[in-house]
Design a protein around this motif. Structure first.
Motif, mmCIF file in Angstrom:
data_model
loop_
_atom_site.group_PDB
_atom_site.id
_atom_site.type_symbol
_atom_site.label_atom_id
_atom_site.label_comp_id
_atom_site.label_asym_id
_atom_site.label_seq_id
_atom_site.Cartn_x
_atom_site.Cartn_y
_atom_site.Cartn_z
ATOM 1 N N GLY A 60 -56.247 1.993 2.284
ATOM 2 C CA GLY A 60 -55.258 2.918 2.803
ATOM 3 C C GLY A 60 -53.985 2.180 3.197
ATOM 4 N N VAL A 61 -52.878 2.571 2.598
ATOM 5 C CA VAL A 61 -51.576 1.999 2.952
ATOM 6 C C VAL A 61 -50.994 2.860 4.070
ATOM 7 N N ILE A 62 -50.814 2.273 5.256
ATOM 8 C CA ILE A 62 -50.403 3.002 6.451
ATOM 9 C C ILE A 62 -48.898 2.838 6.648
ATOM 10 N N PHE A 63 -48.222 3.981 6.891
ATOM 11 C CA PHE A 63 -46.801 3.989 7.221
ATOM 12 C C PHE A 63 -46.644 4.482 8.656
ATOM 13 N N LEU A 64 -45.830 3.789 9.438
ATOM 14 C CA LEU A 64 -45.554 4.152 10.826
ATOM 15 C C LEU A 64 -44.112 4.631 10.910
ATOM 16 N N LEU B 209 -64.376 3.233 8.290
ATOM 17 C CA LEU B 209 -63.757 4.211 9.176
ATOM 18 C C LEU B 209 -62.473 3.631 9.767
ATOM 19 N N ILE B 210 -61.384 4.354 9.611
ATOM 20 C CA ILE B 210 -60.110 3.929 10.188
ATOM 21 C C ILE B 210 -59.539 5.078 11.008
ATOM 22 N N ILE B 211 -58.666 4.725 11.943
ATOM 23 C CA ILE B 211 -58.048 5.707 12.822
ATOM 24 C C ILE B 211 -56.537 5.598 12.668
ATOM 25 N N ILE B 212 -55.898 6.733 12.440
ATOM 26 C CA ILE B 212 -54.445 6.781 12.374
ATOM 27 C C ILE B 212 -53.943 7.783 13.411
ATOM 28 N N ILE B 213 -52.703 7.593 13.817
ATOM 29 C CA ILE B 213 -52.101 8.481 14.819
ATOM 30 C C ILE B 213 -51.457 9.651 14.082
ATOM 31 N N PRO B 214 -51.934 10.871 14.302
ATOM 32 C CA PRO B 214 -51.374 12.021 13.584
ATOM 33 C C PRO B 214 -49.884 12.195 13.858
ATOM 34 N N PHE B 215 -49.160 12.653 12.860
ATOM 35 C CA PHE B 215 -47.724 12.940 12.889
ATOM 36 C C PHE B 215 -46.853 11.689 13.059
ATOM 37 N N ILE B 216 -47.443 10.562 13.369
ATOM 38 C CA ILE B 216 -46.675 9.326 13.529
ATOM 39 C C ILE B 216 -46.986 8.362 12.387
#
Length: 256
Positions: free
Chosen positions: A36-40, A52-59
Motif C-alpha cells: 500500500g502506497v500511503i499519501f498524507l 494489517l495496516i492502519i490509516i487515518i481516514p480523510f487525511i
C-alpha cells in the motif's frame, strides 16, 4: 419525551454508523503480494504492507500495488527488417513491480506504459536485424529487447524479467523465396560433397596405380581377378584390356 428519545436514538445510530465506517476505512488488510502506497494530505508518506495496516481516514489515502509477475501479450507489430522484408511479429513480456513508490508516482498507468514501450522497442530492435537473424537468433533478440526494456522501465519501478518472441509471420511470396533458397543451398552442398568424394577417389586411384606399377606381375593378377569377376556374370561378350607391355614385347620379338 418520546420525540426527544427518538432523536437521541437517531443521533446514537448515526454516530455508531459513522464510527463503524471510520474504523472500516482505517483498517486495511494487504495480502502477501500487495503493498500500500500511503499519501498524507496528498504527499507521499510511506509504503506499508503486507498484513494489517492502519490509516487515518480523510487525511491519509492508500493505493494498492500488486507485486506479482504480470504476463503481458505484445500485439503483432509490422516490422521492416534491415534487408527490406516486411514481417509481422508478436511477443510476450514478463514484468513485475519492484518499487511501488515509483510505479504509482512516476507514471500514471505503469502497465499501459510498459506495454506501449514494449511495442515500440520490439519494432526498433527487430528493424536493425535481417530476416535470417530474426528466424535463427531469437535468443539473442529476446535478450536485447529485455535489456532495453529493463533499463527504460527502471525509473518506473518495473523489472522486466523476460521477453519471448512468439511468431514471425511471413507472406506467401517470401515463404516461397525462402524455400527456393533452402533448395539451392542443399543442391550446393550435394555438389560440394560429390566433388570432395571424387577428389578422395582420385587420390586413392593414384596411390593404387603407384603400387601396381612397382610390381609388374601385380597388374597381371589384377587382370585375372577382373576376368574371373566378369566370367561369373555369364556375359556373352567379354572385353578384356591387353597390357601394353605385352604388346611391346611381341613387337620387339617380331623385329628381331
Amino acid at each position: 419525551m418520546d420525540a426527544i428519545y427518538s432523536s437521541e436514538q437517531i443521533f446514537t445510530t448515526v454516530v455508531v454508523i459513522l464510527l463503524i465506517g471510520i474504523l472500516y476505512s482505517a483498517f486495511k488488510i494487504l495480502r502477501e503480494y500487495e503493498r500500500g502506497v500511503i499519501f498524507l494530505l496528498g504527499r507521499f508518506y510511506k509504503v506499508k504492507g503486507p498484513g494489517l495496516i492502519i490509516i487515518i481516514p480523510f487525511i491519509q489515502q492508500m493505493v494498492r500495488v500488486d507485486l506479482r509477475t504480470v504476463v503481458m501479450d505484445v500485439p503483432s507489430q509490422d516490422v521492416i527488417s534491415r534487408d527490406n522484408v516486411s514481417v509481422r511479429v508478436n511477443a510476450v513480456l514478463y514484468c513485475r513491480v519492484i518499487d511501488p513508490q515509483k510505479a504509482i508516482i512516476n507514471v500514471e498507468d505503469y502497465l499501459q506504459a510498459t506495454s506501449q514501450l514494449a511495442q515500440t522497442t520490439l519494432r526498433s530492435v527487430l528493424g536493425q536485424h535481417e530476416l535470417d537473424e530474426m528466424l535463427a537468433n531469437r535468443e539473442m533478440l529476446n535478450t536485447d529487447i529485455q535489456e532495453i526494456l529493463d533499463a527504460r522501465t527502471d525509473g518506473w519501478g518495473i523489472k522486466v524479467s523476460n521477453v519471448e518472441i512468439k511468431h514471425v509471420d511471413l507472406n506467401e511470396s517470401m515463404i516461397r523465396a525462402i524455400a527456393k533458397q533452402a533448395e539451392a543451398e542443399r543442391t550446393r552442398r550435394a555438389k560440394v560433397i560429390h566433388a570432395s568424394g571424387e577428389m578422395e577417389a582420385s587420390d586413392k586411384l593414384v596411390s593404387a596405380a603407384e603400387k601396381l606399377a612397382a610390381e609388374p606381375n601385380a597388374i597381371l593378377l589384377r587382370y585375372l581377378q577382373t576376368l574371373t569377376e566378369i566370367a561369373g556374370e555369364k556375359n556373352s561378350t567379354i572385353l578384356f584390356p591387353l597390357p601394353m607391355d605385352l604388346l611391346n614385347g611381341l613387337l620387339n620379338k617380331n623385329k628381331q
